[in-house]
Motif scaffolding. Structure first.
Motif, mmCIF file in Angstrom:
data_model
loop_
_atom_site.group_PDB
_atom_site.id
_atom_site.type_symbol
_atom_site.label_atom_id
_atom_site.label_comp_id
_atom_site.label_asym_id
_atom_site.label_seq_id
_atom_site.Cartn_x
_atom_site.Cartn_y
_atom_site.Cartn_z
ATOM 1 N N ALA A 141 -13.830 9.121 -9.839
ATOM 2 C CA ALA A 141 -12.812 8.077 -9.791
ATOM 3 C C ALA A 141 -11.389 8.624 -9.744
ATOM 4 O O ALA A 141 -10.616 8.290 -8.839
ATOM 5 N N THR A 142 -11.032 9.478 -10.700
ATOM 6 C CA THR A 142 -9.638 9.945 -10.756
ATOM 7 C C THR A 142 -9.239 10.757 -9.526
ATOM 8 O O THR A 142 -8.190 10.480 -8.920
ATOM 9 N N PRO A 143 -10.041 11.763 -9.077
ATOM 10 C CA PRO A 143 -9.662 12.475 -7.848
ATOM 11 C C PRO A 143 -9.549 11.544 -6.651
ATOM 12 O O PRO A 143 -8.648 11.690 -5.816
ATOM 13 N N GLY A 144 -10.472 10.586 -6.567
ATOM 14 C CA GLY A 144 -10.434 9.652 -5.445
ATOM 15 C C GLY A 144 -9.199 8.776 -5.473
ATOM 16 O O GLY A 144 -8.568 8.535 -4.437
ATOM 17 N N LEU A 145 -8.814 8.297 -6.653
ATOM 18 C CA LEU A 145 -7.635 7.446 -6.764
ATOM 19 C C LEU A 145 -6.351 8.220 -6.477
ATOM 20 O O LEU A 145 -5.423 7.695 -5.853
ATOM 21 N N VAL A 146 -6.297 9.473 -6.921
ATOM 22 C CA VAL A 146 -5.122 10.297 -6.632
ATOM 23 C C VAL A 146 -4.983 10.517 -5.134
ATOM 24 O O VAL A 146 -3.893 10.361 -4.554
ATOM 25 N N LEU A 147 -6.087 10.871 -4.479
ATOM 26 C CA LEU A 147 -6.066 11.102 -3.045
ATOM 27 C C LEU A 147 -5.703 9.827 -2.293
ATOM 28 O O LEU A 147 -4.896 9.850 -1.346
ATOM 29 N N ALA A 148 -6.271 8.701 -2.719
ATOM 30 C CA ALA A 148 -5.975 7.418 -2.076
ATOM 31 C C ALA A 148 -4.502 7.048 -2.206
ATOM 32 O O ALA A 148 -3.867 6.582 -1.249
ATOM 33 N N THR A 149 -3.949 7.268 -3.380
ATOM 34 C CA THR A 149 -2.554 6.904 -3.616
ATOM 35 C C THR A 149 -1.606 7.792 -2.820
ATOM 36 O O THR A 149 -0.608 7.311 -2.264
ATOM 37 N N LEU A 150 -1.906 9.072 -2.749
ATOM 38 C CA LEU A 150 -1.084 9.975 -1.939
ATOM 39 C C LEU A 150 -1.124 9.566 -0.466
ATOM 40 O O LEU A 150 -0.087 9.533 0.215
ATOM 41 N N ALA A 151 -2.328 9.253 0.028
ATOM 42 C CA ALA A 151 -2.457 8.830 1.426
ATOM 43 C C ALA A 151 -1.675 7.548 1.685
ATOM 44 O O ALA A 151 -1.006 7.402 2.718
ATOM 45 N N ALA A 152 -1.728 6.615 0.737
ATOM 46 C CA ALA A 152 -1.008 5.350 0.899
ATOM 47 C C ALA A 152 0.497 5.565 0.874
ATOM 48 O O ALA A 152 1.239 4.964 1.650
ATOM 49 N N LEU A 153 0.969 6.426 -0.029
ATOM 50 C CA LEU A 153 2.402 6.701 -0.116
ATOM 51 C C LEU A 153 2.951 7.232 1.205
ATOM 52 O O LEU A 153 3.988 6.761 1.699
ATOM 53 N N VAL A 154 2.256 8.201 1.780
ATOM 54 C CA VAL A 154 2.739 8.792 3.029
ATOM 55 C C VAL A 154 2.658 7.783 4.171
ATOM 56 O O VAL A 154 3.599 7.634 4.956
ATOM 57 N N ALA A 155 1.539 7.072 4.265
ATOM 58 C CA ALA A 155 1.366 6.122 5.370
ATOM 59 C C ALA A 155 2.379 4.984 5.296
ATOM 60 O O ALA A 155 3.020 4.633 6.291
ATOM 61 N N LEU A 156 2.529 4.399 4.110
ATOM 62 C CA LEU A 156 3.418 3.248 3.969
ATOM 63 C C LEU A 156 4.881 3.626 4.098
ATOM 64 O O LEU A 156 5.718 2.777 4.424
ATOM 65 N N SER A 157 5.218 4.895 3.850
ATOM 66 C CA SER A 157 6.632 5.296 3.909
ATOM 67 C C SER A 157 7.206 5.235 5.315
ATOM 68 O O SER A 157 8.431 5.207 5.492
ATOM 69 N N TRP A 158 6.350 5.203 6.338
ATOM 70 C CA TRP A 158 6.841 5.042 7.707
ATOM 71 C C TRP A 158 7.521 3.688 7.891
ATOM 72 O O TRP A 158 8.510 3.564 8.618
ATOM 73 N N ALA A 159 6.970 2.655 7.247
ATOM 74 C CA ALA A 159 7.406 1.284 7.523
ATOM 75 C C ALA A 159 8.854 1.001 7.152
ATOM 76 O O ALA A 159 9.634 0.545 7.996
#
Length: 469
Positions: free
Chosen positions: A275-293
């Protein structure tokens, strides 16, 4: 708003779609939807995916036009279709603030997930500062980092999905409608579940921000958008199927991270180790992707506010990037993230409504622009997609203006970050939160719009004719 060499390609664009749509909350699927649709929850996710496709087709149409060469996105779509800069500006104006608030929220969530020295806010500010530096290094750096993170998270999900499929128990779906309400109102139950699942697709349009950095954007971005939304729709449907196939519907309330709990059974490992590694990876991916907008949306209105259009030698809209991350950092520093979050769903849903209606009217109000689209569906089909997208977005907007922001944000993929003390300030009537935030931000936009007009007159800046696109 284009600058620097175009170094990104289709995989980078797909990485942005994946990171934005799966976000921090994909591992919690099907939380909140199963309460409405029961064991038939996967059907609700599938229907939501089809609804999101209607919105994606409209955006893809515009991205395939000459406007798709520029990362200004919806501002250009709306201003050129209606030949009105005001329409484009005021429809898009809430978007940078909404996404800046999301970046602040996710940075704080990441700080809580990772046990490092320092206060949560200090770590969150460090995350935002690091992401700003990545953006200033150029679109190629952001795109490659995003592809790495989103690709790794997608692979993580696929591995868990395959493992979970091996232990699915078919009888968990029998009966498909186990309660009297579900049996008496199966269609409305599935519809209510689909509406909640649709909130998970908020942010689908982020990929359009890559237009100034991706090669052959008029073909690459429509493919990435439509293919990415369809792919994520199928993926979350399968995730919901696996979760409910392993964890009985009646016991779903006891699952802490539902999809991970289900997949862990197939792998034979404790759910906590995943859970924790997956959530960290998911949050990092979301931060980078959403920062384009927000960075590209703010730079896009640089046509109206010239300083925002400035780019550095790497092709990054540096003034807009600094403004967005300063805003996000200020929200964190002042402990005012909740104020920004009031704007997120109503601001973006309003934009989707306006965009959907514009898609519907495009062949009539600007036939030349429609004819220039490479991805050009027949007018009747385009109108169907546009009206469907606008109607579904209208339902999201209605929910955002009738439910408190904590509940509404809980429906989205950032829902897991809106818990505990983060959620408390959001439990307020929309008339005391979302409505004044939206009205107040648009009022500020009006002041900016008028001041920018005076500034352009002072420096002698001339705007190109709106008949050009």
């Amino acid at each position: 708003m284009a600058g620097g060499p175009r170094q990104l390609s289709l995989p980078h664009a797909l990485g942005v779609v994946t990171g934005a749509l799966l976000g921090a909350g994909a591992l919690y699927i099907p939380e909140r939807v199963e309460n409405l649709a029961g064991p038939a929850t996967p059907v609700s996710f599938l229907v939501a995916g089809v609804g999101a496709l209607a919105l994606a087709v409209g955006y893809a149409t515009f991205l395939s036009s000459p406007l798709g060469d520029d990362g200004a996105g919806a501002y250009l779509h709306l201003s050129r279709a209606w030949r009105s800069r005001a329409v484009g500006f005021f429809a898009v104006w809430p978007k940078p603030a909404a996404y800046a608030a999301l970046l602040a929220l996710l940075a704080q969530y990441l700080a809580r997930l990772v046990p490092v020295a320092g206060s949560t806010d200090a770590v969150a500010l460090g995350v935002l500062a690091a992401l700003l530096l990545v953006h200033l290094a150029g679109p190629a750096v952001v795109g490659r980092l995003g592809l790495l993170l989103s690709g790794a998270f997608a692979l993580f999900i696929v591995v868990l999905l395959v493992a979970g499929l091996t232990v699915v128990v078919p009888r968990n779906f029998v009966p498909l409608f186990p309660t009297p309400v579900l049996r008496e109102q199966p269609v409305s139950s599935l519809g209510r579940g689909a509406l909640v699942a649709l909130f998970g697709f908020v942010g689908f349009e982020v990929v359009g921000a890559l237009a100034g950095a991706v090669r052959s954007p008029r073909t690459t971005l429509p493919r990435a958008l439509v293919g990415g939304v369809a792919g994520v729709g199928l993926l979350v449907t399968l995730m919901a199927f696996v979760t409910l196939g392993v964890v009985p519907w009646s016991r779903m309330i006891f699952a802490s991270v539902p999809f991970v709990d289900a997949a862990a059974s197939g792998l034979g490992v404790p759910a906590g180790t995943l859970a924790t590694p997956g959530l960290v990876l998911a949050t990092l991916a979301a931060l980078v992707a959403l920062s384009w907008a927000p960075t590209r949306a703010l730079a896009g209105v640089g046509e109206v506010v010239p300083p925002l259009a400035h780019t550095n030698r790497f092709g990054t809209p540096d003034v807009a990037c600094v403004a967005v991350f300063v805003l996000a950092g200020t929200l964190v520093f002042l402990d005012a993230v909740s104020v920004g979050l009031f704007l997120v769903v109503p601001g973006l849903a309003l934009l989707y409504v306006v965009h959907g209606l514009t898609v519907t009217a495009l062949p009539l109000v600007n036939a030349d622009l429609y004819a220039a689209c490479a991805f050009r569906v027949p007018p009747r089909l385009l109108a169907l997609c546009g009206l469907s997208g606008a109607s579904l977005s209208g339902l999201l907007l209605w929910q955002a203006l009738t439910l408190d922001p904590a509940v509404v944000l809980g429906f989205t993929r950032v829902g897991p970050a809106v818990t505990g003390t983060t959620a408390d300030p959001l439990v307020r009537s929309p008339m005391e939160s979302a409505v004044p935030a939206l009205v107040g931000w648009e009022t500020l936009g009006l002041l900016v719009y008028v001041a920018a007009r005076d500034y352009r007159e002072e420096i002698g800046a001339e705007l190109e004719p709106l008949t050009r696109f």
